[in-house]
Design a protein around this motif. Structure first.
Motif, PDB file in Angstrom:
ATOM      1  N   PHE A 101       8.170  35.033  77.571  1.00 52.74           N
ATOM      2  CA  PHE A 101       8.268  34.684  76.157  1.00 52.74           C
ATOM      3  C   PHE A 101       7.162  35.372  75.356  1.00 52.74           C
ATOM      4  CE2 PHE A 101       7.354  32.234  72.412  1.00 52.74           C
ATOM      5  CZ  PHE A 101       8.579  31.752  71.963  1.00 52.74           C
ATOM      6  N   VAL A 102       5.938  35.293  75.848  1.00 54.49           N
ATOM      7  CA  VAL A 102       4.788  35.877  75.138  1.00 54.49           C
ATOM      8  C   VAL A 102       4.905  37.401  75.080  1.00 54.49           C
ATOM      9  CG1 VAL A 102       2.281  36.186  75.193  1.00 54.49           C
ATOM     10  CG2 VAL A 102       3.275  33.947  75.707  1.00 54.49           C
ATOM     11  N   ILE A 103       5.293  38.018  76.190  1.00 58.60           N
ATOM     12  CA  ILE A 103       5.400  39.484  76.215  1.00 58.60           C
ATOM     13  C   ILE A 103       6.537  39.962  75.313  1.00 58.60           C
ATOM     14  CG2 ILE A 103       5.880  41.487  77.677  1.00 58.60           C
ATOM     15  CD1 ILE A 103       4.488  40.005  79.969  1.00 58.60           C
ATOM     16  N   LEU A 104       7.645  39.232  75.295  1.00 59.47           N
ATOM     17  CA  LEU A 104       8.751  39.595  74.400  1.00 59.47           C
ATOM     18  C   LEU A 104       8.327  39.478  72.941  1.00 59.47           C
ATOM     19  CD1 LEU A 104      11.848  37.977  76.182  1.00 59.47           C
ATOM     20  CD2 LEU A 104      11.372  40.424  75.879  1.00 59.47           C
ATOM     21  N   ASP A 105       7.501  38.488  72.644  1.00 58.26           N
ATOM     22  CA  ASP A 105       7.018  38.350  71.274  1.00 58.26           C
ATOM     23  C   ASP A 105       6.150  39.550  70.895  1.00 58.26           C
ATOM     24  OD1 ASP A 105       6.923  36.310  68.985  1.00 58.26           O
ATOM     25  OD2 ASP A 105       4.814  36.852  69.210  1.00 58.26           O
ATOM     26  N   PHE A 106       5.313  39.994  71.812  1.00 55.72           N
ATOM     27  CA  PHE A 106       4.512  41.197  71.550  1.00 55.72           C
ATOM     28  C   PHE A 106       5.424  42.411  71.352  1.00 55.72           C
ATOM     29  CE2 PHE A 106       2.597  45.109  73.294  1.00 55.72           C
ATOM     30  CZ  PHE A 106       1.618  45.304  72.320  1.00 55.72           C
ATOM     31  N   ALA A 107       6.490  42.508  72.147  1.00 59.17           N
ATOM     32  CA  ALA A 107       7.417  43.639  72.023  1.00 59.17           C
ATOM     33  C   ALA A 107       8.056  43.678  70.641  1.00 59.17           C
ATOM     34  CB  ALA A 107       8.493  43.548  73.104  1.00 59.17           C
ATOM     35  N   ILE A 108       8.402  42.513  70.099  1.00 57.68           N
ATOM     36  CA  ILE A 108       9.000  42.459  68.769  1.00 57.68           C
ATOM     37  C   ILE A 108       7.962  42.813  67.699  1.00 57.68           C
ATOM     38  CG2 ILE A 108      10.040  40.917  67.052  1.00 57.68           C
ATOM     39  CD1 ILE A 108      11.913  41.796  69.309  1.00 57.68           C
ATOM     40  N   TRP A 109       6.714  42.359  67.884  1.00 61.43           N
ATOM     41  CA  TRP A 109       5.640  42.731  66.954  1.00 61.43           C
ATOM     42  C   TRP A 109       5.461  44.251  66.947  1.00 61.43           C
ATOM     43  CZ3 TRP A 109       1.106  45.434  67.623  1.00 61.43           C
ATOM     44  CH2 TRP A 109       0.192  45.398  66.570  1.00 61.43           C
ATOM     45  N   LEU A 110       5.416  44.849  68.133  1.00 61.39           N
ATOM     46  CA  LEU A 110       5.223  46.296  68.250  1.00 61.39           C
ATOM     47  C   LEU A 110       6.405  47.046  67.653  1.00 61.39           C
ATOM     48  CD1 LEU A 110       3.563  48.672  69.330  1.00 61.39           C
ATOM     49  CD2 LEU A 110       4.722  48.377  71.538  1.00 61.39           C
ATOM     50  N   GLU A 111       7.595  46.547  67.895  1.00 64.10           N
ATOM     51  CA  GLU A 111       8.786  47.162  67.301  1.00 64.10           C
ATOM     52  C   GLU A 111       8.693  47.164  65.778  1.00 64.10           C
ATOM     53  OE1 GLU A 111      13.547  46.235  66.702  1.00 64.10           O
ATOM     54  OE2 GLU A 111      12.234  44.777  67.660  1.00 64.10           O
ATOM     55  N   HIS A 112       8.235  46.065  65.218  1.00 60.42           N
ATOM     56  CA  HIS A 112       8.100  45.957  63.763  1.00 60.42           C
ATOM     57  C   HIS A 112       7.113  47.000  63.231  1.00 60.42           C
ATOM     58  CE1 HIS A 112       7.465  43.046  60.108  1.00 60.42           C
ATOM     59  NE2 HIS A 112       8.008  44.199  59.762  1.00 60.42           N
ATOM     60  N   VAL A 113       5.998  47.162  63.913  1.00 59.83           N
ATOM     61  CA  VAL A 113       5.013  48.169  63.507  1.00 59.83           C
ATOM     62  C   VAL A 113       5.637  49.564  63.554  1.00 59.83           C
ATOM     63  CG1 VAL A 113       2.805  49.257  64.081  1.00 59.83           C
ATOM     64  CG2 VAL A 113       3.048  46.771  64.263  1.00 59.83           C
ATOM     65  N   ILE A 114       6.364  49.854  64.615  1.00 54.57           N
ATOM     66  CA  ILE A 114       6.985  51.174  64.782  1.00 54.57           C
ATOM     67  C   ILE A 114       8.002  51.438  63.669  1.00 54.57           C
ATOM     68  CG2 ILE A 114       8.505  52.547  66.263  1.00 54.57           C
ATOM     69  CD1 ILE A 114       7.100  51.195  68.671  1.00 54.57           C
ATOM     70  N   PHE A 115       8.767  50.415  63.293  1.00 57.37           N
ATOM     71  CA  PHE A 115       9.741  50.576  62.204  1.00 57.37           C
ATOM     72  C   PHE A 115       9.054  50.923  60.886  1.00 57.37           C
ATOM     73  CE2 PHE A 115      13.294  48.816  64.641  1.00 57.37           C
ATOM     74  CZ  PHE A 115      14.378  49.456  64.044  1.00 57.37           C
ATOM     75  N   HIS A 116       7.814  50.515  60.737  1.00 58.63           N
ATOM     76  CA  HIS A 116       7.071  50.855  59.524  1.00 58.63           C
ATOM     77  C   HIS A 116       6.466  52.258  59.612  1.00 58.63           C
ATOM     78  CE1 HIS A 116       6.640  47.301  56.792  1.00 58.63           C
ATOM     79  NE2 HIS A 116       7.218  46.717  57.824  1.00 58.63           N
ATOM     80  N   LYS A 117       6.106  52.684  60.797  1.00 60.36           N
ATOM     81  CA  LYS A 117       5.353  53.929  60.944  1.00 60.36           C
ATOM     82  C   LYS A 117       6.229  55.164  61.124  1.00 60.36           C
ATOM     83  CE  LYS A 117       1.493  51.614  60.852  1.00 60.36           C
ATOM     84  NZ  LYS A 117       0.643  51.639  59.636  1.00 60.36           N
ATOM     85  N   VAL A 118       7.429  55.012  61.677  1.00 58.71           N
ATOM     86  CA  VAL A 118       8.314  56.157  61.919  1.00 58.71           C
ATOM     87  C   VAL A 118       9.245  56.313  60.713  1.00 58.71           C
ATOM     88  CG1 VAL A 118      10.103  57.131  63.403  1.00 58.71           C
ATOM     89  CG2 VAL A 118       8.212  55.823  64.410  1.00 58.71           C
ATOM     90  N   PRO A 119       9.165  57.429  59.985  1.00 61.18           N
ATOM     91  CA  PRO A 119       9.934  57.582  58.739  1.00 61.18           C
ATOM     92  C   PRO A 119      11.430  57.296  58.873  1.00 61.18           C
ATOM     93  CG  PRO A 119       8.331  59.349  58.935  1.00 61.18           C
ATOM     94  CD  PRO A 119       8.285  58.586  60.230  1.00 61.18           C
ATOM     95  N   LEU A 120      12.062  57.781  59.928  1.00 68.86           N
ATOM     96  CA  LEU A 120      13.499  57.558  60.089  1.00 68.86           C
ATOM     97  C   LEU A 120      13.810  56.070  60.247  1.00 68.86           C
ATOM     98  CD1 LEU A 120      16.331  58.756  60.366  1.00 68.86           C
ATOM     99  CD2 LEU A 120      15.919  58.978  62.836  1.00 68.86           C
ATOM    100  N   LEU A 121      12.990  55.368  60.999  1.00 68.92           N
ATOM    101  CA  LEU A 121      13.197  53.931  61.195  1.00 68.92           C
ATOM    102  C   LEU A 121      12.851  53.149  59.927  1.00 68.92           C
ATOM    103  CD1 LEU A 121      11.824  53.502  64.832  1.00 68.92           C
ATOM    104  CD2 LEU A 121      14.200  53.709  64.089  1.00 68.92           C
ATOM    105  N   TRP A 122      11.841  53.626  59.195  1.00 73.38           N
ATOM    106  CA  TRP A 122      11.489  52.953  57.948  1.00 73.38           C
ATOM    107  C   TRP A 122      12.642  53.001  56.949  1.00 73.38           C
ATOM    108  CZ3 TRP A 122       9.190  49.417  55.467  1.00 73.38           C
ATOM    109  CH2 TRP A 122       9.065  49.462  54.063  1.00 73.38           C
ATOM    110  N   ARG A 123      13.397  54.098  56.935  1.00 80.06           N
ATOM    111  CA  ARG A 123      14.554  54.192  56.038  1.00 80.06           C
ATOM    112  C   ARG A 123      15.524  53.035  56.284  1.00 80.06           C
ATOM    113  NH1 ARG A 123      15.398  59.477  53.728  1.00 80.06           N
ATOM    114  NH2 ARG A 123      17.615  58.991  53.522  1.00 80.06           N
TER     115      ARG A 123
END
Length: 272
Positions: A101-123
């Motif tokens: 549960f804790v590791i999956l929560d970190f994975a979702i946090w990291l995914e959110h950061v990546i969606f902000h940082k990668v231009p194609l995903l940010w679109r």
């Protein structure tokens, strides 16, 4: 493949919890609103709710077509094959489930950061941030493409971990509930907020992330546990502006465009 708890299937549990949490938060928003803003009132609110909930329905239908068994099905398949790191550790099931549960929560946090940082995903992710209001339906406003990418990311994490199916189901229910909670236009007593945000993301904490100010948006990425933002120095106590003066949404898009369904669905394909 499906997970059953007390003889009840995964989809039934998820819909039941979603409905209960949604209705409870909708009532609390009426009784204890955090802010009285024009974009949260009547006509525009009705349009926003229609668009946000329609996006949720479209995303859910697409997800069920492409991933009929959802994340719990992936966990069951991995469990049947004996895949994943957790089964190799020999940890007791309860400990392994909590750790997953804790590791999956970190994975979702990291995914959110990546969606902000990668231009194609940010679109794609900017559909979520374009909403000019902030209430529980904003926590459901994710473009179908983002939902599909998120499921692939989540499935990879589940396979790598060998996360127990029940743990995955609980994580999905909690994540869905906390996403609605921390986007809710809900006023909490200051002391309650201070205590809660030590452990979970509160509406006041996450509202900073939806500010049109770039330095605010680049903070408070968590949906559930507040631990990760503190650990990786992306935690911001509050915006430099007073809550009533914080502009919600994206600077280049104002009302009423983000409240329109077709416009929102086509936003990832528009120039930045």
């Amino acid at each position: 493949m499906t997970v059953q708890i007390f003889g009840i299937g995964e989809a039934v549990w998820r819909v039941a919890f979603f409905t209960a949490i949604f209705l409870s938060l909708a009532l609390l928003e009426l009784l204890h609103p955090r802010l009285e803003r024009p974009e949260l009132m009547r006509a525009l609110k009705a349009q926003r709710w229609f668009t946000n909930l329609s996006i949720l329905v479209l995303s859910s239908l697409l997800l069920r077509i492409i991933f009929p068994a959802a994340a719990t099905g992936v966990a069951l398949w991995a469990e049947a094959k004996g895949y994943g790191l957790l089964p190799m550790t020999g940890l007791p099931p309860l400990v392994g489930g909590v750790l997953a549960f804790v590791i999956l929560d970190f994975a979702i946090w990291l995914e959110h950061v990546i969606f902000h940082k990668v231009p194609l995903l940010w679109r794609i992710h900017r559909v979520h941030h374009a909403d000019t209001g902030l209430d529980l339906t904003t926590g459901l406003r994710f473009h179908p493409l983002e939902i599909l990418i998120s499921m692939l990311w989540k499935s990879a994490a589940i396979l790598l971990l060998g996360a127990p199916a029940v743990s995955v189901l609980i994580f999905e229910i909690v994540l869905n509930g906390t996403a609605m909670f921390n986007h809710a236009n809900l006023r909490l007593p200051q002391r309650t907020d201070q205590i809660l945000r030590r452990f979970i993301v509160t509406p006041d904490m996450h509202s900073v992330h939806h500010s049109a100010e770039p330095q605010d948006t680049d903070s408070n990425y968590g949906f559930n546990l507040s631990l990760w933002d503190r650990m990786f120095s992306t935690y911001l106590t509050r915006s430099k502006h007073e809550p009533k003066d914080v502009r919600i949404g994206l600077a280049q898009y104002g009302n009423p465009l983000p409240a329109r369904l077709l416009w929102s669905l086509l936003l990832p394909f528009r120039k930045a």
